[in-house]
Design an enzyme around this catalytic site. Structure first.
Site, PDB file in Angstrom:
ATOM      1  N   ARG A  36      74.806  39.180  55.220  1.00  0.00           N
ATOM      2  CA  ARG A  36      74.284  38.519  54.024  1.00  0.00           C
ATOM      3  C   ARG A  36      74.435  37.000  54.102  1.00  0.00           C
ATOM      4  NH1 ARG A  36      76.065  42.696  49.096  1.00  0.00           N
ATOM      5  NH2 ARG A  36      74.247  44.055  49.353  1.00  0.00           N
ATOM      6  N   LYS A 194      71.139  63.454  46.647  1.00  0.00           N
ATOM      7  CA  LYS A 194      70.820  64.039  45.353  1.00  0.00           C
ATOM      8  C   LYS A 194      69.457  63.620  44.798  1.00  0.00           C
ATOM      9  CE  LYS A 194      75.663  64.451  43.920  1.00  0.00           C
ATOM     10  NZ  LYS A 194      76.662  64.096  42.889  1.00  0.00           N
ATOM     11  N   GLY A 351      70.753  51.596  50.002  1.00  0.00           N
ATOM     12  CA  GLY A 351      71.777  52.575  50.338  1.00  0.00           C
ATOM     13  C   GLY A 351      72.140  52.623  51.807  1.00  0.00           C
ATOM     14  N   GLY A 374      70.446  48.286  45.122  1.00  0.00           N
ATOM     15  CA  GLY A 374      69.914  48.672  43.814  1.00  0.00           C
ATOM     16  C   GLY A 374      68.603  48.008  43.468  1.00  0.00           C
TER      17      GLY A 374
END
Length: 393
Positions: A36, A194, A351, A374
């Site tokens: 980053r 999920k 993710g 996100g």
């Protein structure tokens, strides 16, 4: 494109409040992954080249509005100096006299963790006003924080002439190319554990893409929704009706959903576990599905070869442990090959995606790999990102 870039703003002699993402992993006071930091260097250098003074604003961790010394950005300074090849001045606060006193025209200044103030995450007007007093121009280069309406990501953009930094501009252009106005056919690969965490994403994508590949644990939920016994596999059986609704929506929208037709099963999720490939509908009741099978990967690759644009989010199997990384590796390497050959525009992020693509040796060949988590997901879900909307206004 409703936002300005650094090239659209006059910076000579200006103090540029620059929101960056320096929320990097640190162990024993040392940065262990500079990715980053490296990605904000082009923006800092561009501001300096244009005669501006970069005043960096960033958060680190979740101090919840209090000063936590272990979350001070001071520990990031050595890695930032190494990446830039020059000295960095550090301000012990991000507002007030201590911050103002650290600013020296022509230098690079890093101010203390914005989240030491409770008003940051509350997007407090007073805090945003105090920050704005420190600069003349606002530059947002932190797409990864653009889904948060915070004082340093949204409030400042409404108080000063605003623009997107180099990294932010790259992210926005890549995402617009992939999902806003893509060349078709368009494929999305969505993996992960999920369905419940990616429900909004799947619901949005089935209306926008031509082919949707579903992998990982969520594929097991979809197989169960189709009446397949998935044995001891990770699956959300309470989400099967939702999965059926998504399948129905895809059918109505003309979106082809590619689920595993063959799978890799094992009795235990551990390295080197004895495993075998079986048809998806023949998963033994005492075993678990841990990867997509080779025939299904071939089917994915064939569909990918017919596409012009690819969006990738998540692995196709339990990629963290061999040999259950095989499907992710093979599909990612095919996407990389097609991209190298100029047949595919490939954009990935969110993710575990970056880790999976790096492990596959494919990340460097993708058109763009987002470092955002996100924010990347919310963009793919079709949501408005406050940090981006503020730049556009």
């Amino acid at each position: 494109m409703g936002w300005k870039s650094l090239d659209d703003v006059y910076l000579d002699g200006k103090r540029v409040l620059t929101r960056v993402d320096l929320n990097v992993p640190v162990e024993d006071g040392r940065v262990t992954d500079t990715t980053r930091i490296d990605r904000v260097v082009p923006t800092i250098r561009a501001i300096l080249e244009k005669g501006g003074t970069p005043v960096l604003l960033a958060h680190f961790g979740r101090p919840k509005g209090t000063r936590v010394e272990e979350m001070s950005l001071r520990q990031v300074v050595p890695a930032l100096e190494s990446a830039l090849g020059r000295e960095i001045r550090f301000g012990p606060d991000c507002v007030g006299d201590e911050a103002a006193g650290a600013i020296d025209d022509g230098e690079v200044i890093l101010l203390e963790n914005t989240r030491f103030h409770p008003g940051e995450e509350q997007n407090d007007d007073c805090l945003a006003d105090q920050m704005a007093e420190l600069g003349d121009i606002y530059c947002n280069d932190a797409f990864s924080a653009a889904h948060r309406a915070h004082a340093s990501t949204e409030g400042l953009a409404r108080r000063l002439p605003a623009c997107a930094g180099r990294l932010m501009a790259e992210e926005l252009k890549a995402l617009e190319t992939a999902l806003g106005d893509p060349e078709r056919p368009l494929m999305a690969v969505v993996g992960g554990a999920k369905v419940s965490t990616k429900l909004a994403l799947l619901s949005n994508l089935v209306r926008k893409v031509n082919h949707l590949v579903i992998g990982g644990g969520m594929a097991n939920t979809f197989l169960a929704a189709k009446g397949v016994d998935v044995g001891r596999s990770l699956a959300e059986h309470d989400m099967t009706e939702t999965a059926r609704e998504i399948l129905s929506s895809a059918d109505e929208a003309g979106c082809e959903i590619l689920l595993p037709e063959d799978v890799v099963v094992a009795a235990a999720f551990e390295a080197g576990a004895v495993n075998r490939v079986v048809p998806a509908e023949e998963c033994p009741s005492d075993m678990m599905i841990l990867d997509t099978g080779p025939e299904s990967v071939e089917r994915i690759a064939k569909a990918m070869q017919s596409c012009r644009t690819l969006i990738w989010n998540g692995p196709l199997g339990a990629f963290e442990i061999k040999p259950f990384d095989a499907a992710t590796n093979a599909a990612a390497q095919e996407a990389a090959r097609l991209t190298r050959d100029g047949q595919l525009v490939s954009v990935a992020g969110g993710g575990d995606t970056v880790s999976a693509l790096n492990r596959a040796g494919a990340a460097d060949d993708f058109t763009y790999v987002s470092s955002a988590g996100g924010a990347f997901l919310e963009w793919m879900e079709g949501k408005t990102l406050p940090g981006v909307a503020a730049l556009e206004s």
